[in-house]
Scaffold this active site. Structure first.
Site, PDB file in Angstrom:
ATOM      1  N   GLY A 169      13.599 -33.549 -57.544  1.00 59.00           N
ATOM      2  CA  GLY A 169      12.644 -32.499 -57.178  1.00 59.00           C
ATOM      3  C   GLY A 169      13.259 -31.116 -57.072  1.00 59.00           C
ATOM      4  CB  SER A 170      16.710 -29.829 -57.195  1.00 59.40           C
ATOM      5  OG  SER A 170      17.166 -30.529 -58.336  1.00 59.40           O
ATOM      6  CG  ASP A 171      11.871 -26.005 -58.083  1.00 54.30           C
ATOM      7  OD1 ASP A 171      12.170 -24.973 -57.460  1.00 54.30           O
ATOM      8  OD2 ASP A 171      10.908 -26.737 -57.769  1.00 54.30           O
ATOM      9  CE1 TYR A 190       9.690 -32.853 -54.017  1.00 54.82           C
ATOM     10  CE2 TYR A 190       9.001 -34.751 -55.303  1.00 54.82           C
ATOM     11  CZ  TYR A 190       9.378 -33.432 -55.247  1.00 54.82           C
ATOM     12  OH  TYR A 190       9.436 -32.685 -56.396  1.00 54.82           O
ATOM     13  CE  LYS A 245       6.881 -29.199 -65.103  1.00 49.32           C
ATOM     14  NZ  LYS A 245       5.565 -29.177 -64.447  1.00 49.32           N
ATOM     15  CE  LYS A 262      10.468 -28.612 -61.739  1.00 50.69           C
ATOM     16  NZ  LYS A 262       9.178 -28.034 -61.325  1.00 50.69           N
ATOM     17  CG  ASP A 286       7.826 -25.443 -63.243  1.00 51.11           C
ATOM     18  OD1 ASP A 286       7.654 -24.299 -62.807  1.00 51.11           O
ATOM     19  OD2 ASP A 286       7.401 -26.473 -62.677  1.00 51.11           O
ATOM     20  CG  ASN A 343       9.377 -24.623 -59.770  1.00 46.10           C
ATOM     21  OD1 ASN A 343       9.954 -25.059 -60.768  1.00 46.10           O
ATOM     22  ND2 ASN A 343       8.491 -25.326 -59.111  1.00 46.10           N
ATOM     23  CD  GLU A 379       3.761 -26.441 -59.037  1.00 46.71           C
ATOM     24  OE1 GLU A 379       4.027 -26.563 -60.237  1.00 46.71           O
ATOM     25  OE2 GLU A 379       4.461 -26.922 -58.147  1.00 46.71           O
ATOM     26  CG  HIS A 404       1.634 -29.710 -59.582  1.00 43.54           C
ATOM     27  ND1 HIS A 404       1.535 -29.946 -58.223  1.00 43.54           N
ATOM     28  CD2 HIS A 404       2.963 -29.716 -59.865  1.00 43.54           C
ATOM     29  CE1 HIS A 404       2.754 -30.070 -57.707  1.00 43.54           C
ATOM     30  NE2 HIS A 404       3.631 -29.937 -58.672  1.00 43.54           N
ATOM     31  CB  ALA A 405       0.951 -35.097 -60.694  1.00 41.81           C
ATOM     32  CD  GLU A 450       4.548 -32.064 -63.047  1.00 45.19           C
ATOM     33  OE1 GLU A 450       3.703 -31.372 -62.435  1.00 45.19           O
ATOM     34  OE2 GLU A 450       5.765 -31.776 -63.100  1.00 45.19           O
TER      35      GLU A 450
HETATM   36 MG   LIG Z   1       5.689 -26.810 -61.423  1.00 45.12          MG
END
Ligand SMILES: [Mg+2]
Length: 443
Positions: free
Chosen positions: A25-27, A35, A219, A221, A249, A251, A301, A351-352, A382
């Site tokens: 989940g890192s961006d 999460y 996708k 990041k 993405d 973010n 999102e 978005h998911a 997603e």
């Molecule tokens: Mg996104």
């Protein structure tokens, strides 16, 4: 169902998963997310319960849980909201409490909390009806669907009559599309290879796995370092070949001019879209990014409500609308956004990921296909392959497509054992971590 069934309680849990330990989940904006879900259960005097949640990334999940609790008077002690009419009334009440509305209005923690309760009510209603939410929604008449929407602030872009026309146009093909959806599933893409904290080897391995698993789009990041982004895009392209789309993405990492510069530099690597190039509130900024460089623009999102979506569409600022099941005030407001997107002819690519977002939003995309836009061309949901085991009816993706849920409800129920284990701060997973930290401090 007995007509006298009432909601007898609203139970809320602060559930957190220590995902930051693996950099899942890192961006570029969120380097270490845990999460989390502010998770609620609607207890009833008879029949099934309702389940809902709001996704957060760790700290602040307790704030979200408190906001959800503050809405209990609108549901507890009242009849189970089992019909479209009651679900419309509940949505209005939850978003129009004048004192709570002050905290937004219609944005942020309180609005998301209203969305979690609205979604739990839809879960409950669909369970009572014995249908998955997508099918429950797609069985409502165009008139019932229009009555679910709050058109305040929308009528300069979408009137109830125009919404009705969109829904009536899709009505004759509903049954045929529902059959196709059940047979084939809904197209998905995967973000699993692309987290910014993953090294090149893991990126390449997961990108190849994504293609082998049948995905036509992945996708990545971007936005921390331009040279790294070029290298990662090149590696990903080599791994997936020319026929697979690679979206990127940022973010919200950039100012507008920086987004234009950065994406102009990445354009030779043919990214399919640039997602969240800048602040989600910056409608004119998105329009400038869209016109200033060649890559298509996606966002949504973190878009707070239907009004900002309206402006993004009016301003021609986006090529893709990315609804999120748990950002706005639930099913009702997302229906407004689906209708707006359909009127403007802009595809919705939800978005998911997170906790439970795939489970929830698949229902909205499938309903959109069956009863609103009537199309899945240029549309993908997603998918992130994390944390699904904690749900009793997890999202299922096969051959790059979401299988249409068949279980009643919104796929929103978490396993009781998961809720107990990951409850913050007193569940055993978190107790063990705080004990370990105490030992490290005293050593
Ligand atoms: Mg996104």
């Amino acid at each position: 169902m007995a007509v006298t069934d009432t909601v007898t309680g609203l139970e809320v849990h602060d559930v957190r998963f220590p995902t930051s330990e693996q950099l899942d989940g890192s961006d570029a904006m969120n380097p270490d997310p845990d999460y989390s879900a502010a998770y609620l259960v609607l207890h009833t005097s008879g029949g099934p319960r309702g389940y809902g949640s709001c996704f957060t990334i760790g700290r602040g999940n307790d704030v979200m849980a408190a906001a959800i609790r503050s809405l209990a008077p609108y549901v507890v002690g009242r009849p189970v909201p089992a019909t479209a009419g009651r679900l419309a009334a509940l949505h209005r009440e939850l978003t129009q409490d004048s004192q709570l509305r002050w905290l937004g209005p219609e944005k942020g923690v309180m609005h998301m909390a209203a969305g979690a309760v609205v979604n739990a009510a839809w879960d409950l209603a669909a369970r009572r009806a014995g249908r998955p939410v997508w099918e429950f929604l797609a069985a409502l008449t165009p008139e019932e669907l229009v009555a679910l929407v709050d058109f305040r602030y929308l009528s300069d872009a979408l009137t109830p009559d125009e919404a009705l026309a969109v829904l009536r146009a899709a009505e004759p093909g509903r049954a045929e599309r529902a059959g196709r959806l059940k047979a084939r599933g809904y197209p998905a893409y995967t973000t699993s290879p692309g987290w910014l904290g993953y090294d090149d080897g893991k990126l390449v391995r997961l990108a190849k796995e994504a293609v082998a698993d049948g995905f036509g789009q992945i996708k990545l990041k971007v936005g921390a370092d331009l040279d790294d982004d070029k290298r990662r895009l090149r590696l990903a392209r080599d791994a997936v070949g020319p026929g697979v789309r690679i979206a990127v993405d940022a973010n919200q990492r950039w100012d507008v001019a920086e987004a234009v510069r950065w994406m102009t530099a990445l354009a030779p690597y043919t990214p399919y879209w640039i997602e969240e190039p800048t602040s989600p509130d910056d409608v004119l900024g998105h329009a400038a990014v869209r016109s200033g460089q060649p890559v298509k623009v996606a966002t949504g999102e973190h878009v707070a409500n239907r009004v900002v979506f309206k402006q993004l569409l009016q301003a021609g600022a986006v090529d893709f609308v990315q609804i999120d099941a748990a950002r706005v005030s639930g099913v009702n407001e997302n229906l407004a956004i689906l209708l707006l997107a359909a009127k403007y002819g802009v595809p919705v690519c939800p978005h998911a990921g997170g906790v439970g977002l795939c489970e929830l939003v698949q229902h909205l995309a499938m309903f959109d296909y069956v009863a609103v836009s009537g199309s899945w061309d240029d549309r993908v949901i997603e998918y992130v392959d994390h944390l699904h085991d904690h749900f009793t009816d997890p999202a299922v993706v096969e051959n790059g497509r979401y299988r249409a849920p068949t279980a009643p409800g919104f796929s929103a129920r978490m396993r009781p054992a998961s809720v107990a284990a990951y409850r913050f701060p007193d569940g055993p997973v978190w107790r063990a971590r705080s004990q370990q930290r105490e030992q490290e401090v005293s050593a």
